[in-house]
Design a protein around this motif. Structure first.
Motif, PDB file in Angstrom:
ATOM      1  N   ARG A 277       0.826  -1.083  -0.015  1.00 43.80           N
ATOM      2  CA  ARG A 277      -0.008   0.025   0.002  1.00 43.80           C
ATOM      3  C   ARG A 277       0.937   1.309   0.049  1.00 43.80           C
ATOM      4  NH1 ARG A 277      -3.025  -1.436   4.070  1.00 43.80           N
ATOM      5  NH2 ARG A 277      -3.999  -2.619   2.890  1.00 43.80           N
ATOM      6  N   ASP A 278       1.775   1.332   0.672  1.00 47.01           N
ATOM      7  CA  ASP A 278       2.927   2.540   0.666  1.00 47.01           C
ATOM      8  C   ASP A 278       3.449   2.810  -0.290  1.00 47.01           C
ATOM      9  OD1 ASP A 278       2.144   2.517   3.629  1.00 47.01           O
ATOM     10  OD2 ASP A 278       4.014   1.676   4.335  1.00 47.01           O
ATOM     11  N   LEU A 279       3.704   1.922  -1.310  1.00 44.29           N
ATOM     12  CA  LEU A 279       4.211   2.321  -2.629  1.00 44.29           C
ATOM     13  C   LEU A 279       3.099   2.836  -3.642  1.00 44.29           C
ATOM     14  CD1 LEU A 279       6.722  -0.571  -2.735  1.00 44.29           C
ATOM     15  CD2 LEU A 279       7.370   1.890  -2.174  1.00 44.29           C
ATOM     16  N   VAL A 280       1.949   2.619  -3.444  1.00 44.98           N
ATOM     17  CA  VAL A 280       1.120   2.949  -4.519  1.00 44.98           C
ATOM     18  C   VAL A 280       1.091   4.406  -5.014  1.00 44.98           C
ATOM     19  CG1 VAL A 280      -1.581   2.767  -5.283  1.00 44.98           C
ATOM     20  CG2 VAL A 280      -0.332   0.689  -3.911  1.00 44.98           C
ATOM     21  N   LEU A 281       1.059   5.265  -3.972  1.00 44.83           N
ATOM     22  CA  LEU A 281       0.977   6.578  -4.258  1.00 44.83           C
ATOM     23  C   LEU A 281       2.207   7.303  -4.949  1.00 44.83           C
ATOM     24  CD1 LEU A 281      -1.299   7.983  -1.339  1.00 44.83           C
ATOM     25  CD2 LEU A 281      -1.905   7.873  -3.694  1.00 44.83           C
ATOM     26  N   PRO A 282       3.456   6.982  -4.383  1.00 42.06           N
ATOM     27  CA  PRO A 282       4.750   7.300  -4.947  1.00 42.06           C
ATOM     28  C   PRO A 282       4.829   6.890  -6.496  1.00 42.06           C
ATOM     29  CG  PRO A 282       5.065   6.459  -2.818  1.00 42.06           C
ATOM     30  CD  PRO A 282       3.472   6.378  -2.920  1.00 42.06           C
ATOM     31  N   LEU A 283       4.308   5.513  -6.506  1.00 38.01           N
ATOM     32  CA  LEU A 283       4.531   4.963  -7.783  1.00 38.01           C
ATOM     33  C   LEU A 283       3.464   5.638  -8.805  1.00 38.01           C
ATOM     34  CD1 LEU A 283       5.460   1.105  -7.013  1.00 38.01           C
ATOM     35  CD2 LEU A 283       6.862   3.205  -7.610  1.00 38.01           C
ATOM     36  N   SER A 284       2.525   5.785  -8.515  1.00 31.64           N
ATOM     37  CA  SER A 284       1.399   6.447  -9.178  1.00 31.64           C
ATOM     38  C   SER A 284       1.807   7.955  -9.716  1.00 31.64           C
ATOM     39  CB  SER A 284       0.035   6.740  -8.465  1.00 31.64           C
ATOM     40  OG  SER A 284      -0.485   5.439  -8.107  1.00 31.64           O
ATOM     41  N   ARG A 285       2.531   8.523  -8.741  1.00 30.26           N
ATOM     42  CA  ARG A 285       3.037   9.970  -9.151  1.00 30.26           C
ATOM     43  C   ARG A 285       4.139   9.675 -10.265  1.00 30.26           C
ATOM     44  NH1 ARG A 285       3.046  11.200  -3.317  1.00 30.26           N
ATOM     45  NH2 ARG A 285       5.325  10.721  -3.497  1.00 30.26           N
ATOM     46  N   ALA A 286       4.926   8.807  -9.943  1.00 27.12           N
ATOM     47  CA  ALA A 286       5.980   8.456 -11.047  1.00 27.12           C
ATOM     48  C   ALA A 286       5.494   8.097 -12.431  1.00 27.12           C
ATOM     49  CB  ALA A 286       6.833   7.285 -10.559  1.00 27.12           C
ATOM     50  N   ALA A 287       4.212   7.196 -12.422  1.00 29.52           N
ATOM     51  CA  ALA A 287       3.730   6.868 -13.572  1.00 29.52           C
ATOM     52  C   ALA A 287       2.923   7.996 -14.237  1.00 29.52           C
ATOM     53  CB  ALA A 287       2.445   5.774 -13.370  1.00 29.52           C
ATOM     54  N   VAL A 288       2.440   8.976 -13.659  1.00 33.63           N
ATOM     55  CA  VAL A 288       1.754  10.086 -14.427  1.00 33.63           C
ATOM     56  C   VAL A 288       2.942  10.939 -14.996  1.00 33.63           C
ATOM     57  CG1 VAL A 288       0.346  12.039 -13.862  1.00 33.63           C
ATOM     58  CG2 VAL A 288      -0.276   9.986 -12.995  1.00 33.63           C
ATOM     59  N   ALA A 289       3.879  11.195 -14.083  1.00 35.51           N
ATOM     60  CA  ALA A 289       5.206  12.141 -14.332  1.00 35.51           C
ATOM     61  C   ALA A 289       5.938  11.364 -15.600  1.00 35.51           C
ATOM     62  CB  ALA A 289       6.055  12.166 -13.083  1.00 35.51           C
ATOM     63  N   VAL A 290       5.988  10.368 -15.660  1.00 38.97           N
ATOM     64  CA  VAL A 290       6.875   9.552 -16.810  1.00 38.97           C
ATOM     65  C   VAL A 290       6.069   9.816 -18.037  1.00 38.97           C
ATOM     66  CG1 VAL A 290       6.447   7.427 -17.071  1.00 38.97           C
ATOM     67  CG2 VAL A 290       8.834   7.859 -17.068  1.00 38.97           C
ATOM     68  N   GLY A 291       4.806   9.943 -17.844  1.00 36.08           N
ATOM     69  CA  GLY A 291       4.024  10.109 -19.377  1.00 36.08           C
ATOM     70  C   GLY A 291       2.907   8.981 -19.548  1.00 36.08           C
ATOM     71  N   ALA A 292       2.702   8.210 -18.540  1.00 31.98           N
ATOM     72  CA  ALA A 292       1.739   6.944 -18.963  1.00 31.98           C
ATOM     73  C   ALA A 292       0.419   7.580 -19.179  1.00 31.98           C
ATOM     74  CB  ALA A 292       1.773   6.136 -17.572  1.00 31.98           C
ATOM     75  N   ASP A 293      -0.208   6.768 -20.172  1.00 30.02           N
ATOM     76  CA  ASP A 293      -1.720   7.203 -20.508  1.00 30.02           C
ATOM     77  C   ASP A 293      -2.621   6.878 -19.374  1.00 30.02           C
ATOM     78  OD1 ASP A 293      -1.292   7.988 -23.348  1.00 30.02           O
ATOM     79  OD2 ASP A 293      -0.014   6.009 -23.288  1.00 30.02           O
ATOM     80  N   GLY A 294      -2.231   6.160 -18.418  1.00 32.43           N
ATOM     81  CA  GLY A 294      -3.272   5.899 -17.159  1.00 32.43           C
ATOM     82  C   GLY A 294      -2.672   4.985 -16.220  1.00 32.43           C
ATOM     83  N   ILE A 295      -3.395   4.841 -15.159  1.00 35.10           N
ATOM     84  CA  ILE A 295      -2.867   4.186 -14.033  1.00 35.10           C
ATOM     85  C   ILE A 295      -4.210   3.130 -13.747  1.00 35.10           C
ATOM     86  CG2 ILE A 295      -1.087   5.442 -12.871  1.00 35.10           C
ATOM     87  CD1 ILE A 295      -3.124   6.341 -10.851  1.00 35.10           C
ATOM     88  N   ILE A 296      -3.721   1.833 -13.150  1.00 40.91           N
ATOM     89  CA  ILE A 296      -4.783   1.102 -12.784  1.00 40.91           C
ATOM     90  C   ILE A 296      -4.482   0.504 -11.454  1.00 40.91           C
ATOM     91  CG2 ILE A 296      -3.419  -0.834 -14.177  1.00 40.91           C
ATOM     92  CD1 ILE A 296      -6.159  -2.145 -14.312  1.00 40.91           C
ATOM     93  N   VAL A 297      -5.309   0.814 -10.326  1.00 37.66           N
ATOM     94  CA  VAL A 297      -5.221   0.807  -9.155  1.00 37.66           C
ATOM     95  C   VAL A 297      -6.270  -0.191  -8.282  1.00 37.66           C
ATOM     96  CG1 VAL A 297      -4.922   2.223  -6.738  1.00 37.66           C
ATOM     97  CG2 VAL A 297      -4.264   3.164  -9.185  1.00 37.66           C
ATOM     98  N   ASP A 298      -5.658  -0.543  -7.228  1.00 36.51           N
ATOM     99  CA  ASP A 298      -6.566  -1.667  -6.750  1.00 36.51           C
ATOM    100  C   ASP A 298      -7.066  -0.975  -5.528  1.00 36.51           C
ATOM    101  OD1 ASP A 298      -5.502  -4.124  -7.684  1.00 36.51           O
ATOM    102  OD2 ASP A 298      -5.081  -5.329  -5.957  1.00 36.51           O
ATOM    103  N   VAL A 299      -8.344  -0.805  -5.104  1.00 39.13           N
ATOM    104  CA  VAL A 299      -8.867  -0.357  -3.985  1.00 39.13           C
ATOM    105  C   VAL A 299      -9.719  -1.387  -3.350  1.00 39.13           C
ATOM    106  CG1 VAL A 299      -8.932   2.070  -4.964  1.00 39.13           C
ATOM    107  CG2 VAL A 299     -11.170   0.719  -4.955  1.00 39.13           C
ATOM    108  N   HIS A 300     -10.154  -1.180  -1.759  1.00 32.26           N
ATOM    109  CA  HIS A 300     -10.972  -2.224  -1.342  1.00 32.26           C
ATOM    110  C   HIS A 300     -11.462  -1.510  -0.028  1.00 32.26           C
ATOM    111  CE1 HIS A 300     -12.278  -5.959   0.459  1.00 32.26           C
ATOM    112  NE2 HIS A 300     -12.009  -6.558  -0.816  1.00 32.26           N
ATOM    113  N   PRO A 301     -12.768  -1.887   0.267  1.00 33.41           N
ATOM    114  CA  PRO A 301     -13.573  -1.066   1.722  1.00 33.41           C
ATOM    115  C   PRO A 301     -12.646  -1.627   2.756  1.00 33.41           C
ATOM    116  CG  PRO A 301     -14.890  -2.493   0.370  1.00 33.41           C
ATOM    117  CD  PRO A 301     -13.668  -2.337  -0.636  1.00 33.41           C
ATOM    118  N   SER A 302     -12.147  -2.854   2.846  1.00 37.97           N
ATOM    119  CA  SER A 302     -11.917  -3.419   3.998  1.00 37.97           C
ATOM    120  C   SER A 302     -10.626  -4.617   3.655  1.00 37.97           C
ATOM    121  CB  SER A 302     -12.897  -4.165   4.899  1.00 37.97           C
ATOM    122  OG  SER A 302     -13.683  -4.750   4.186  1.00 37.97           O
ATOM    123  N   PRO A 303      -9.375  -3.796   3.316  1.00 40.24           N
ATOM    124  CA  PRO A 303      -8.272  -4.914   2.694  1.00 40.24           C
ATOM    125  C   PRO A 303      -7.921  -5.835   3.564  1.00 40.24           C
ATOM    126  CG  PRO A 303      -7.849  -2.130   2.667  1.00 40.24           C
ATOM    127  CD  PRO A 303      -9.116  -2.339   3.493  1.00 40.24           C
TER     128      PRO A 303
END
Lengths: 348, 348, 348, 348
Positions: A277-303
């Protein structure tokens, strides 16, 4: 195609190659260097490939020059593609967030996760009804019951659905519910599945094999394209390396590299690459900044009670942080966040 | 299962884990170390796996202790298995050679290759009718026509046939011709295919995924076993590494490691691992010497025109060298070369 | 060297390359293919390397053709070398066993280990006085005191000594005691150390870097050779891969590949590659069978108290098994076990 | 430390471990599970490490729990460090750009590159006088003459200098010129060099070994720290994987992972990881967005004639793009670009 001769290759060796290539309808040009001779081949590379050139006497190496994929290559289609999933665009100037639970468990959990996805900035809902699991003793997904849940949640939330298909025999059924078919990392070279997906009339999200080169990934996309379906989105989800601190190693460079080689959009999965979980936000930022066309992220109401990959699912205030970065960061790379479609009922 | 707490974990953190485990029907034993506390869990590991233990406050790490495969594990079945393919044994004190062309091309080429296989010491004939190829533009195999050729050649030569199946939907058809089903490296985690093979009533040769850990390989075997089929032979065929001098890196240590963890026989493919004819004999010697239960080798009457993997096919005098090593080397490791069965007509 | 032009390269792009190469004293031959043009360069490759060819407009790729190592290459020296360590040969028709403790701890332990090494068939004694350890808190070796112990044990047993040097500043000192210098995997690209070893007047055992390609390994050997020392033995000791069941992955194919590319002898370290006692004998058999020029094995009188790598050290009856295989297996690959020299006193 | 017993371990096996641990001054707590028993050890882990626990009868596995590095760990120092290089900060809320030529070639080229570095937003100048090169035939750097050029350029531009040292014997000399010592990827486990750098009185930029785990990287930093020097900056520069489309695979996740494990600043080298000019800007954006404390970038006034790594050096308008991103992107992650110091003469 270029043939490199061994230092001790004879003139006869060279002559027989020239003759063999000519007999296969090609032409061979010989360049004699100081210590080596090279032979450039002109003609039908596919044809030359079936000659066993590297086994001929005097041959040290055979180098392929052209890219082996055609339809997905940028050589022939220089403009970058936009793929539309039930109207939601991926590619071009868009930055699209796909989010949802790793696995569909119950109607309530799926609806709640879909609302979390919207809150996080998503315009597409992901969720697995058929789960490829390393262990036969792990939860394998709800199957068609899961697809029905997804379809209901799509009606309620307006979010088109992306869901995985794991066997060629299931493609027709899954395509009857899904807006986009996902092919997972373990199936990237399941060629029967790729071909079936190529004929299913749905856009395809093709995850990179966990040890596939970028070239092999594009070749897998070519299998789909060859059946007439060019609505393909590539998804980098981490590769297997020696490093064990993360579940996989996100190959962030693969995004610009694949975008330079292919006209297809490329998205990033920061959840499966890091596995934490702790890496999802930093890696999402890296993905957008590098120029990715999108991100696909796991979310869950009670992990903590998730049946699959709970440790990497976002929840709570992380969703707002994701929404914030998805709203602000894309403008820095000349993109705009794709807005979520509205449910039909709201449109009344 | 062992939980490692973070240095700053509180007593409350520890207490809630103990309670959670108890509520899941298990027991938790706490050991307080100098800088860390660890908690040992006793009970149903499968059950604990669905709790998201690693996401709980104060938890630094969760370590799994038991092997996740059961039926193929040596923990429960200490005796090493012998798998019989139409009577031909693999495993135990046998050293079995499987040989044949990478792809079935014509009846003549297949028959000639089968005779070459016999000459090289083989007791089983391999040959592909369904070929998984990286490129959609490469030769994909003859399909059922190829299976018929194999069946005819079996009748003529007496060699039972091993052939690949690449899609769950084809298993029944392939099994109606083949004596042993091969599942290739790209399909090692095609779980629908594994399950179908588990129900096909034929022994299975399961190649290791090119980036699969030994544990994942055994888990894939467990998928087959779980459907009631324990006639599984593991095949090490090289893994993907950074080294490019060889097509793959033969993981020779995987043979004794897999044999220690599992009761299943383990064979080696020296042709696909090295990818070069010159490496096949040395790697075959290494495989037999390390204690493999067999080897599977590409042979072809005219490699330079082969439609698939010609550069690695043995031919000519190499066959006699292979026969020589197959006859002499196994005795050094307490094994005997499995003799080739005779064709029925010879038995009259 | 071959330049591959991009599909959209212009005639001007091509002309400027031809001119640039000419101005650098070379010649460029242009071959126009169907979709690509390639340019073959003839002349001083070293010189071309300093031009930034791949950055020129229209260039898609630059392919190097010749091997970058010269002195250690088999291109120029086709006969395989025999390296002599105080008279003990490695290479040619010999199969040489090097054995001893990972680290020199005490005179008694070292002498006992040397006698174990003899018993196991060794003709050279290994033992570390300078130990490169991942942790600064681990035992770092006895330094010069350890070298003295080794020298004393050599006098008593007659076995010449192989010992590691980890810093260029220590080479002279270590060479004053050792019969052969070992350069470890972590220092394979410590170029100052390689150069110092090239001038030390002692044969060198060069371990492959744990993630070095075979080409880089040969380039490292070239550093030593370039200083005038061609008495180099290459040592394959396992590479780093994703597989964690073994400490490293023994790249058994590297033996025939390196022997084909270089005239230098190649030995295998089955102890550090597997990292487990149970794997040492199987991997030793594989090494001899594949055609290695020798093996280097850890032995220890009491592994459970060893200060370094105890879990992989052979002891007890395993030594006799090693002696047995070292005596019998080499004949199958046309080699003879190198006998141990006698201590001087016995020669009286 | 936790010992996992084999399923067939006896009570005697367990008792002897308890006794052995007690005799080593520790305590052992036994937990009996359904199929396995585990033993938790409490006491001096360093001490237990020298017992060969994994070789004892009945032992299946030994698991280490604590981190093996202490001084650089965040366990004991929770606040993230700021390292100052001649007053220029790296770490904390700063985002620092280091730029310069891969190799110092001439005074003119170095000065020009330094001015380019300033233009690109750099506050520190990098440049190599001692170059570790894979080939002994490649340019090896100017040595001390290069250091003098760097010192002159520092005087003119005000930029403190970061330069590589490749041998323990050179540390004192290099430290007499440099403001920060760089230890390169090939020397990450050159322990003599690490220790010398720990005593040199200069901050150290420690590049990650190309196949080093994050843990090994932190252990290497611990070697420096142990000699009293905690002014260490970690540099992720790409790891070696099977993917060949890029020179190395930038492990972008290593930044947040290392920042979570250690209090040391972490910077990224987008030039050496990608190895291609086109990738430098996208990877720089990814690095800043993921939260790196800085980036280190190759620039060169005329890449096509560079003596080292020309293809990856930025030049021309790319510098302005880099300056733009360095000025704007850090604010999104709560950081500020470190401004370049002024040359002394300007301060008059």
């Amino acid at each position: 195609m270029v043939i490199v001769m061994a230092p001790d290759a004879t003139s006869d060796n060279i002559d027989s190659i020239v003759d063999l290539v000519a007999s296969a309808g090609g032409a061979a040009y010989v360049t004699r260097g100081v210590s080596r001779t090279i032979i450039g081949l002109v003609g039908d590379v596919q044809r030359f490939g079936s000659l066993d050139l590297s086994a001929l006497p005097g041959v040290a190496d055979v180098l392929r020059i052209s890219t082996p994929y055609k339809l997905v290559s940028r050589e022939n289609t220089t403009k970058r593609s936009v793929v539309r999933v039930a109207g939601v665009p991926i590619g071009g100037d868009h930055m699209t967030v796909i989010a949802g639970p790793c696995a569909v468990e119950t109607p309530e959990q799926t609806l709640e996760a879909a609302l979390m996805a919207r809150r996080a900035g998503a315009s597409l809902l992901r969720g697995g009804a058929y789960k490829p699991r390393t262990s036969p003793y792990a939860f394998q997904g709800l199957g068609e019951a899961g697809l029905k849940i997804l379809a209901d949640v799509r009606d309620e939330t307006g979010l088109p659905i992306v869901t995985e298909v794991v066997d060629a025999g299931d493609v027709e059924l899954v395509a009857s519910y899904a807006d986009m078919l996902q092919i997972g990392t373990r199936n990237m070279q399941n060629f029967a599945l790729l071909q079936a997906a190529g004929e299913a009339g749905r856009p395809v999200l093709l995850k990179r094999g966990m040890s596939a080169t970028i070239e092999e990934w594009l070749m897998a996309a070519e299998y789909i394209a060859q059946r007439g379906n060019l609505d393909i989105v590539l998804c980098e989800r981490g590769i297997r390396t020696f490093e064990k601190a993360t579940r996989n190693t996100l190959d962030i460079s693969a995004v610009p590299v694949a975008q330079a080689l292919s006209h297809l959009p490329v998205v990033v999965d920061p959840s499966h690459s890091g596995g934490k979980r702790d890496l999802v936000l930093p890696l999402s930022r890296a993905a957008v900044a590098v120029g990715a066309d999108g991100i696909i992220v796991d979310v869950h109401p009670s992990p903590e009670t998730a049946l699959c990959d709970g440790p990497q699912a976002l929840t709570g205030s992380d969703l707002d942080e994701l929404a914030h970065l998805a709203a602000t960061l894309p403008t820095l790379v000349g993109r705009t966040l794709t807005p979520a479609p509205q449910p039909a009922v709201l449109g009344v």
